[in-house]
Design an enzyme around this catalytic site. Sequence first.
Site, PDB file in Angstrom:
ATOM      1  N   GLU A 106       0.631  -0.958   0.024  1.00  0.00           N
ATOM      2  CA  GLU A 106      -0.123   0.185   0.204  1.00  0.00           C
ATOM      3  C   GLU A 106       0.688   1.068  -0.415  1.00  0.00           C
ATOM      4  OE1 GLU A 106      -3.000   0.003   3.260  1.00  0.00           O
ATOM      5  OE2 GLU A 106      -4.401  -1.396   1.974  1.00  0.00           O
ATOM      6  N   GLU A 141      -5.852  -7.784   0.124  1.00  0.00           N
ATOM      7  CA  GLU A 141      -7.353  -8.155   1.285  1.00  0.00           C
ATOM      8  C   GLU A 141      -8.284  -7.725   1.397  1.00  0.00           C
ATOM      9  OE1 GLU A 141      -5.117  -5.552   3.464  1.00  0.00           O
ATOM     10  OE2 GLU A 141      -2.602  -6.114   3.345  1.00  0.00           O
TER      11      GLU A 141
END
Length: 645
Positions: A143, A298
Amino acid sequence: MIVYGGDWNPEQWPEETWAEDVRLMGQAGVNHVSLGIFSWSMLEPVEGRYEFGRLDRIMDLLAGGGIRAYLSTPTASPPPWFGQRYPEALPVDADGRRLWHGSRQAFCPSSPAYLDKALAVAEQLGRRYRDHPALAMWHVHNEYGCHNSRCYCDTSAAAFRAWLAERHGSLDAVNDAWGTAFWSQRYSEWEQILPPRITPSYTNPGQQLDFHRFSSDALLALYRAERDLLRSLSPGVPATTNFMAGYHWDMDYWAFAEEVDVVSTDQYLFGDDPHIDLAFAADLTRSFKRDRPWLLMEHSTSAVNWQGYNRAKAPGEMHRNSVQHLARGADAIMFFQWRQSKAGAEKWHSAMLPHAGTDTKIWREVVALGDLLGEAADVAGSSVEADVAILLDWSSIWAQDHPAQPTSELKPVEEIKRWHAALWRLGVTCDLAHPEGDLSRYRLVLVPSLYLVTDAGAANLERFVAGGGVALVGPYSGIVDEHDKVRLGGYPGAWRELLGVTVEEFFPLAAGETVTLAGGGAGAVWSEVARATTASVLDTYASGGPAWTRNEHGQGAAHYLTTLFTGPERVLSAVCAEAGVRFGGTPGVELVRRSHPDGRSFLFAVNHTGTDAVVPAKGSTLDGAEVDGELAVPAGAVRIVREAR
Ligand code: GAL
Ligand code: ZN
């Protein structure tokens, strides 16, 4: 196959746990894990001293269990020695506060020391595992920009100047682009240019916009540096980095998507209709590389731990979420994280294997989902059908994010999501598209909120309509050019001719204020005094003046709205009908189709309501039951049909 698994962070557990983990993964049908995301302090406990013994054993265990790894470079979370040794590489916020180590992502994206250390550990990892049988793909970093997307330190200031010189060519050009002649902001030396640090009043909008662009590019450059290194060490092994599509807006993912071999994203539930928000995130992610499967890297089995109030998922909800992603093009369904932490910052975040162990709702659902995905293997590689696109661009969102706007209540992302949600309710699957992207596959293009559009983007929409497409444009779109300079002569400057409308003045509405529309319903947030030049008027304000117009242009037509229709379904169903886009269906039951080029197709049905439903379908369910025209989808259930068409 459909990839199934989650982040495995075994470094937080004693080695005895690992074998049990791999055994339970097998039981759940897990075939891939994302590994090593937070392992830097294990792999390099002291600067320059690498210890790979534990990771070797972990990788071997996976290979032995037939599970493959998206092996992560650990660079999202530098160890404490990094902050201690290179304090100047820690990030600084707009107020000038240095952010210390002690959580994660404590580094300045433009720091040479950070890049150096990140590449060093990535190189060690790449050399050691490039031929390991468990390695499936490089999961670069984690991320990018999650917590440090914009750094205001002196190093970042220097990098910003270099970026500006490259983009604009000269200091004069920067001055011109930013309109620095106003408020006496003219720069006479490069060194005077700063990131938009805290100032007495508004910072210059051009400076802010370029800083957002620069900051996104700085993170992308970090990705490219790691990826290039890994590519050179292991040609042919694909690389990705996980996005936060749909809920984190600091990174231009159109640009990131160009650089990843496979698009992957993380998605967490937000808002009052989280399943519709989820659909938006999935549609956006799919659109980054149209017709190529993407990976849900995720999501959560149940509650997260970072929203203040963290709702646990109801029974069945996690299956609905997962099948929604699958339906919208994901070829991987993965979770954060495999085993719920016992200690540390995320111990209250749900996982695949909860604190309470295997005799739990979560574990049973995890095992059942593994079975379901195992049966859906032939879905992999198919693509999602959509005839509608919504235009979305980061530069426009960033430009509109400046505080000195006609109203702060017109929020582009919210408006885009509101139209997307209305389409969802109408049962229409849509893509997101870059304003300059290829629109030829669509029948209908929507522009809910695109304040900034380049000349090329403006021309692209015109071409689409001229060629026979139908477009619907929302207010305050096509207003400024790429430098955030107003397109003069009447709004919306870029599309006055296309829309056959000219606007003299905006009349933003006060909080809670609405205007009644003659055709029913109301407008909120925004209104404007528009004059139809060549357009016909389809709806007006009760007090007079166009609220909805339609202009024929070439073979197609372009509609325009001068206010935010409180029920956009009325307009959206009309333009769908005009464009020949089918809509309707059973309220609350999501239906999406994926198909292979050879014609094999799948219908996904997700019943988000508390009532049993029946939807039209023909074919057979995954477990082989014949479906002859009618498919029962019980309350809260999911169904996947291999279609006979
Ligand atoms: C993501 C992150 C994961 C985990 C997760 C919790 O942003 O990549 O490491 O923190 O959120 O929801
Ligand atoms: Zn910095």
